[in-house]
Motif scaffolding. Structure first.
Motif, PDB file in Angstrom:
ATOM      1  N   ASP A 235       0.884  -1.171   0.000  1.00 50.42           N
ATOM      2  CA  ASP A 235       0.000   0.000   0.000  1.00 50.42           C
ATOM      3  C   ASP A 235       0.914   1.210   0.000  1.00 50.42           C
ATOM      4  O   ASP A 235       1.908   1.218   0.722  1.00 50.42           O
TER       5      ASP A 235
ATOM      6  N   GLU B 281      -4.089   6.012   2.229  1.00 50.98           N
ATOM      7  CA  GLU B 281      -3.831   5.092   1.112  1.00 50.98           C
ATOM      8  C   GLU B 281      -4.144   5.737  -0.232  1.00 50.98           C
ATOM      9  O   GLU B 281      -5.236   6.233  -0.457  1.00 50.98           O
TER      10      GLU B 281
ATOM     11  N   GLY C  43      -2.991   0.599  -3.840  1.00 46.72           N
ATOM     12  CA  GLY C  43      -2.977  -0.757  -3.307  1.00 46.72           C
ATOM     13  C   GLY C  43      -2.488  -1.662  -4.422  1.00 46.72           C
ATOM     14  O   GLY C  43      -2.995  -1.590  -5.542  1.00 46.72           O
TER      15      GLY C  43
HETATM   16 MG    MG Z   1      -6.135  -1.199  -0.766  1.00 44.04          MG
END
Ligand code: MG
Ligand code: ATP
Ligand code: MG
Ligand code: MG
Length: 478
Positions: free
Chosen positions: A393, A401, A404
């Motif tokens: 991440d 975030e 990903g």
């Molecule tokens: Mg993610």
């Protein structure tokens, strides 16, 4: 006479006898100065009206929001702030704007909340003009990066037949009958059977389809609308957003991290070069906002410094296990502990932990990798320790975030076993498993939420403000 863009008029190298500009009135000062904007730039061009020779009736119609056409001479401006202005010889009102009713009056300083309710008009403000131009340049930069590198752009399907992510955040697709006539003998219409012959939903990610293409074309990317029925109202989630998903054959997780880092730095650099005025405007506006905050809460870097910082510094790469150690031993704040204290290896990180790591501990973008297998998706490559997967991440300051990604499990037997353990139907994903049956190889990729990138680059804080018409729970007015 053909009109010239305001941007080009302001960048002109000479004065010109006759020019025509068309746009919308931002303000009309002293019955004489129109600030005209046509969307080509954050800057308005000042148009000087000969008010003594203009009938009162006409002057009254020069209101904020009105569409006008001005013809006149482009002359050097004596006023500060602009090089050129137009001495108006002929003024036409193309579309009146009722001054009483037009909701976007600059002098009222409309709030972002208010503007969100007027998404169709908010683009007429400086701030949204700037955001939307930056967004457009960023999306071009995305294609530019991948095309330069020889990636193939793949349009993965919007309507998909599998619940591959298993996140349960999907919008179901149903079709209305073509002629309104029920086609079943019992009179009931089963739309899902009628149309595709199976349940379908709007895509939550193009990854699985992208993988099948990467295993033939080598390097591919998707950049398309993505849908998630997020049942929470956060400033980072939309029900409809745009996702960038590259997928590369023969790349492992380290290559994947290199790719993500290089890609993000490229698009930011590109946008800094192409949008200096819009970014400067956004920075100034942000600085004003920061001034209103108590000292301790103010951001340490101005927008352009923040963007340059990302270009000049490597992202910090930290394993999940190292991150947990840091979090266990830290004192986040004298007054307030984390709401959720991590005691055990294996727990998922909450956004407060991610923000602590990025904003307080490392003070730079962070790539967290090698997560516990049980908190990540089924398709991620199991490490030799049997406990962690080759996932990553990327966490950004102020955002959390942003990416990903993972190296994908290329071994058919391991993948099938994992699916069985999670109750994922092998039959349903027969086509996906074929990539492992025929010429399987190491490969990896990531998903980057485009709006989160736009948030970072514009310095905005609510994701609803960086997409033209935001879709969130109970909100699809436009
Ligand atoms: Mg993610
Ligand atoms: P989050 O933890 O923020 O909910 P996620 O882990 O569910 O994100 P992924 O499935 O990893 O998201 O999707 C890849 C990227 O897509 C995320 O890193 C994020 O940038 C973006 N993204 C995911 N969900 C949304 C959403 N609802 N709105 C906007 N962007 C999103
Ligand atoms: Mg999510
Ligand atoms: Mg997440």
């Amino acid at each position: 006479m053909r009109h010239t863009k305001v941007k080009d008029l302001l960048n002109s190298t000479t004065t010109l006898q006759e020019v025509n500009a068309k746009g919308w009135v931002r303000t009309f000062r002293n019955n004489q100065f129109i600030a005209l904007n046509d969307g080509s730039t954050i800057n308005n061009i000042q148009c000087v009206v000969d008010f003594e020779n203009t009938p009162d009736e006409m002057l009254k119609r020069i209101t904020t929001g009105a569409a006008v056409s001005v013809t006149g001479t482009l002359v050097e401006s004596k006023g500060a702030g602009q090089k050129f202005e137009i001495q108006v010889a002929k003024l036409e009102i193309l579309g009146d704007s009722d001054a009483e009713k037009f909701p976007i009056q600059p002098k009222n300083k409309p709030s972002l909340d208010f503007l969100r309710e007027n998404a169709h008009l908010r683009v007429r403000t400086n701030i949204f003009g700037a955001i939307m131009r930056v967004r457009s340049v960023l999306s071009y930069a995305v294609h530019s990066y991948f095309q330069e590198k020889g990636f193939v752009y793949v349009n993965t399907p919007i309507i998909t037949g599998s619940d591959a992510e298993g996140a349960g955040e999907m919008f179901k697709v149903t079709a209305l009958p073509f002629d309104g006539t029920p086609r079943k003998e019992d009179g009931k219409v089963d739309y899902k059977e009628d149309f595709f012959g199976k349940e379908t939903n709007l895509t939550v990610s193009g990854q699985l389809e992208g993988e099948t293409f990467a295993m033939a074309l080598g390097q591919v990317y998707t950049f398309g609308p993505t849908f998630r029925a997020e049942n929470s109202n956060t400033s980072r989630h939309l029900a409809e957003f745009w996702m960038i998903e590259p997928e590369v054959a023969f790349n492992d997780l380290d290559d994947n991290m290199d790719l993500a880092e290089e890609f993000i730095q490229y698009v930011i650099k590109y946008t800094l070069e192409k949008c200096p005025e819009d970014l400067k405007f956004l920075e100034t506006r942000l600085l004003e906002e920061e001034k209103a905050k108590p000292q301790a809460e103010r951001s340490e870097l101005a927008l352009l410094d923040k963007l340059n910082f990302v270009l000049e510094n490597n992202f910090k790469r930290v394993s999940y296990t190292e991150a947990i150690d840091i979090l266990r031993n830290c004192t986040p704040n004298k007054k307030k502990k984390f709401n959720y204290i991590i005691n055990e290896w294996g727990a998922d990180l909450q956004s407060e932990h991610e923000r602590y790591l990025v904003e307080k501990h490392f003070k730079c973008p962070v790539i967290l990798f090698d997560y516990p297998a049980n908190i990540k998706a089924f398709y991620m490559r199991l490490n030799e320790d049997g406990k962690t997967v080759r996932a990553m991440d990327i966490l950004f300051p102020g955002i959390g975030e942003i990416v990903g990604g993972s190296q994908r499990e290329e071994r058919l037997d391991v993948l099938v076993e994992k699916m069985k353990a999670l109750g994922i139907d092998e039959e349903e994903l027969w086509w996906y498993l074929d990539t492992r049956r025929f010429g399987s190889a190491v490969h990896s990729g990531f998903g980057l939420g485009f709006e989160r990138l736009v948030l970072f680059v514009t310095g905005m804080t609510n994701i609803r403000d960086v997409i033209p018409f935001p879709r969130t729970p109970m909100n699809a007015e436009f």
